[in-house]
Design a protein around this motif. Structure first.
Motif, PDB file in Angstrom:
ATOM      1  N   LEU A  53       0.792  -1.328   0.052  1.00 45.89           N
ATOM      2  CA  LEU A  53       0.035  -0.052  -0.026  1.00 45.89           C
ATOM      3  C   LEU A  53       1.000   1.416  -0.068  1.00 45.89           C
ATOM      4  N   GLU A  54       1.736   1.327   0.886  1.00 44.17           N
ATOM      5  CA  GLU A  54       2.898   2.324   0.884  1.00 44.17           C
ATOM      6  C   GLU A  54       3.411   2.674  -0.448  1.00 44.17           C
ATOM      7  N   SER A  55       3.849   1.508  -1.206  1.00 42.63           N
ATOM      8  CA  SER A  55       4.404   1.614  -2.622  1.00 42.63           C
ATOM      9  C   SER A  55       3.438   2.050  -3.702  1.00 42.63           C
ATOM     10  N   PHE A  56       2.364   1.721  -3.548  1.00 42.69           N
ATOM     11  CA  PHE A  56       1.278   2.288  -4.373  1.00 42.69           C
ATOM     12  C   PHE A  56       0.877   3.550  -4.263  1.00 42.69           C
ATOM     13  N   LEU A  57       0.755   3.992  -2.921  1.00 45.30           N
ATOM     14  CA  LEU A  57       0.483   5.508  -2.678  1.00 45.30           C
ATOM     15  C   LEU A  57       1.561   6.339  -3.169  1.00 45.30           C
ATOM     16  N   ALA A  58       2.869   5.960  -2.789  1.00 42.95           N
ATOM     17  CA  ALA A  58       4.038   6.713  -3.347  1.00 42.95           C
ATOM     18  C   ALA A  58       4.039   7.036  -4.794  1.00 42.95           C
ATOM     19  N   SER A  59       3.606   5.804  -5.499  1.00 43.12           N
ATOM     20  CA  SER A  59       3.665   6.049  -6.951  1.00 43.12           C
ATOM     21  C   SER A  59       2.423   6.586  -7.678  1.00 43.12           C
ATOM     22  N   ASP A  60       1.662   7.025  -6.858  1.00 36.83           N
ATOM     23  CA  ASP A  60       0.285   7.661  -7.546  1.00 36.83           C
ATOM     24  C   ASP A  60       0.165   9.131  -7.409  1.00 36.83           C
ATOM     25  N   ARG A  61       0.966   9.418  -8.701  1.00 35.38           N
ATOM     26  CA  ARG A  61       0.792  10.933  -9.004  1.00 35.38           C
ATOM     27  C   ARG A  61      -0.174  11.804  -8.773  1.00 35.38           C
ATOM     28  N   ALA A  62      -1.489  11.319  -8.987  1.00 39.95           N
ATOM     29  CA  ALA A  62      -2.571  12.261  -8.540  1.00 39.95           C
ATOM     30  C   ALA A  62      -2.954  12.205  -7.155  1.00 39.95           C
TER      31      ALA A  62
END
Length: 72
Positions: A53-62
């Motif tokens: 989840l942390e990785s996903f959020l860190a890579s979500d530019r929006a």
């Protein structure tokens, strides 16, 4: 090499979630690949989920943009 790096040492926090059977199967398959890649038999799916989840959020530019705008 997996996209998710080896998990750092951390104090675990318990969390309960409900997932679909397909997602459960995918998480378990990812766990087996993680365990093999890092020779780490002690890691569980519950250990991986926060890092994923942390990785996903860190890579979500929006998300990063919206967070930056609300912080300003």
């Amino acid at each position: 090499m997996l996209k998710l790096a080896r998990l750092p040492d951390r104090t675990p926090v318990k969390i309960g979630i409900t997932v679909t059977p397909d997602l459960d199967a995918d998480l378990r398959a990812y766990l087996e690949l993680y365990r093999t890649s890092y020779d780490d038999k002690g890691t569980t799916v519950a250990d991986l989920i926060p890092a994923m989840l942390e990785s996903f959020l860190a890579s979500d530019r929006a998300f990063a943009k919206a967070r930056k705008e609300t912080a300003a």
